[in-house]
Write an enzyme that holds these catalytic residues in place. Structure first.
Site, mmCIF file in Angstrom:
data_model
loop_
_atom_site.group_PDB
_atom_site.id
_atom_site.type_symbol
_atom_site.label_atom_id
_atom_site.label_comp_id
_atom_site.label_asym_id
_atom_site.label_seq_id
_atom_site.Cartn_x
_atom_site.Cartn_y
_atom_site.Cartn_z
ATOM 1 N N SER A 64 -26.831 -0.915 9.311
ATOM 2 C CA SER A 64 -27.223 -2.014 10.193
ATOM 3 C C SER A 64 -26.013 -2.464 10.992
ATOM 4 C CB SER A 64 -27.775 -3.191 9.385
ATOM 5 O OG SER A 64 -26.745 -3.804 8.640
ATOM 6 N N GLU A 147 -34.394 -6.256 13.992
ATOM 7 C CA GLU A 147 -34.230 -7.489 13.217
ATOM 8 C C GLU A 147 -34.148 -8.672 14.176
ATOM 9 O OE1 GLU A 147 -30.579 -7.917 10.967
ATOM 10 O OE2 GLU A 147 -31.464 -9.469 9.701
ATOM 11 N N HIS A 183 -33.408 -15.833 8.936
ATOM 12 C CA HIS A 183 -33.788 -16.119 10.325
ATOM 13 C C HIS A 183 -35.199 -16.708 10.386
ATOM 14 C CE1 HIS A 183 -30.164 -14.191 11.694
ATOM 15 N NE2 HIS A 183 -30.469 -13.089 11.026
ATOM 16 N N HIS A 208 -34.873 -8.176 4.848
ATOM 17 C CA HIS A 208 -33.629 -8.772 4.357
ATOM 18 C C HIS A 208 -33.966 -10.032 3.588
ATOM 19 C CE1 HIS A 208 -30.216 -7.130 7.175
ATOM 20 N NE2 HIS A 208 -30.487 -6.330 6.165
ATOM 21 N N ARG A 214 -27.116 -18.637 3.207
ATOM 22 C CA ARG A 214 -26.586 -17.276 3.051
ATOM 23 C C ARG A 214 -25.817 -17.076 1.744
ATOM 24 N NH1 ARG A 214 -27.511 -13.654 6.873
ATOM 25 N NH2 ARG A 214 -27.631 -14.055 9.085
ATOM 26 N N GLU A 243 -28.859 -9.857 1.231
ATOM 27 C CA GLU A 243 -27.793 -10.115 2.189
ATOM 28 C C GLU A 243 -27.171 -11.467 1.881
ATOM 29 O OE1 GLU A 243 -27.662 -8.885 6.866
ATOM 30 O OE2 GLU A 243 -29.087 -10.398 6.287
HETATM 31 MN MN MN Z 1 -30.254 -9.921 8.156
#
Ligand code: MN
Length: 303
Positions: A64, A147, A183, A208, A214, A243
């Site tokens: 990615s 994404e 997101h 993800h 995060r 992630e």
């Molecule tokens: Mn991501």
């Protein structure tokens, strides 16, 4: 059965042989099936070394990346688009050379804050680049995952619905929606609605799993019950990659693009191990719930 991946930034900021071994070995020890290699600078990735290490640990890989202003294929500047195509082609070579099946991320846009909306010409440049890349990828049985990112990280697609429309306009069978809980949590009305939308279009291609800040799963504000229930409902059996980012592991450009300013964890072994069982348990519970419903439904209908 889903395949579980771990993003390389959980372990390593770069991709020297030592970095790569650390990321691949640690992901394997934590129980993951594959490593998602952050190929921000794909030309610097030694493909043979990477393939050798993946074989040594019997691990798979996906790749990615996010583009920069200099390589932004959604730009009106033909030179930026051309540099972007070169970079994407290098990234595709990594997927091909490591036996991977997926190139994903913000491959259609700069990863970062824009000051203006995308222009029609920029959008067309991005679409044309994705169609070109999809055709190259198809020759090796590789798919692309678009994404979508939140409004601070791209101006091209910020929701699942926009992503599906974008994919439709690209017109290639091997282009899928890559959904990221981080997101989605910022932009979608609901996880269930968005996941259902992508799944019913036959375009849910990559997932993800990231927490709202995060950091460690289950310590933020994401409604994981809803998220995993929607994946179970959609019978999603593809790759799910964990992630997480912290100032503990820094990539010189990606960490800045993602605005990773604080330290959210120290112990990445515990982080990754806990994340895998969190995802597996979340899905198992959700599947029990879904099966329970379908088991009960006929009985209810007979009554
Ligand atoms: Mn991501």
């Amino acid at each position: 059965m889903n395949t579980f991946g771990c993003h390389s930034l959980v372990w390593s900021g770069g991709w020297t042989e030592n970095d790569a071994r650390h990321a691949i070995e640690s992901s394997s020890k934590a129980g993951y099936d594959l490593v998602e290699i952050a190929a921000i600078d794909p030309a610097s990735v030694d493909i043979d070394m990477t393939r050798r290490l993946l074989e040594e640990y019997d691990m798979g890989a996906t790749v990615s990346l996010g583009l920069s202003a200099e390589t932004d294929v959604s730009s009106e500047d033909p030179e930026a688009v051309s540099r972007g195509r070169e970079l994407l082609s290098d990234a595709l070579n990594i997927v091909r050379g490591t036996g991977g099946k997926m190139l994903c991320g913000v491959i259609y846009s700069k990863l970062g804050k824009y000051d203006t909306p995308v222009t029609e010409r920029g959008l067309e440049n991005s679409r044309a680049t994705m169609a070109w890349l999809a055709d190259k990828a198809a020759d090796s049985g590789i798919s692309l995952g678009i994404e979508f990112a939140n409004r601070y990280e791209t101006n091209v697609v910020n929701t699942t619905a926009q992503t599906l429309a974008f994919i439709d306009s690209i017109g290639r069978d091997n282009v899928y929606a890559h959904l990221d809980s981080y997101h989605m949590n910022i932009e979608e009305r609901s996880f269930a609605e968005a996941i259902q939308l992508a799944a019913s279009a036959g375009k849910l291609g990559y997932v993800h799993v990231g927490e709202s800040h995060r950091g460690a799963l289950g310590t933020g504000s994401i409604n994981w019950t809803e998220f995993f229930a929607a994946l179970a409902e959609a019978k999603y059996d593809g790759v799910i990659t964990f992630e997480s980012f912290s100032s503990k592991v820094v990539h010189e450009s990606l960490s800045n693009s993602l605005a990773i300013w604080r330290n959210l964890w120290e112990d990445n072994v515990e982080l990754a191990t806990t994340a895998l069982s969190f995802m597996q348990q979340g899905l198992a519970d959700a599947r029990t719930g879904v099966e329970g419903q379908s088991f009960r439904q006929p009985t209810a209908a007979q009554e």
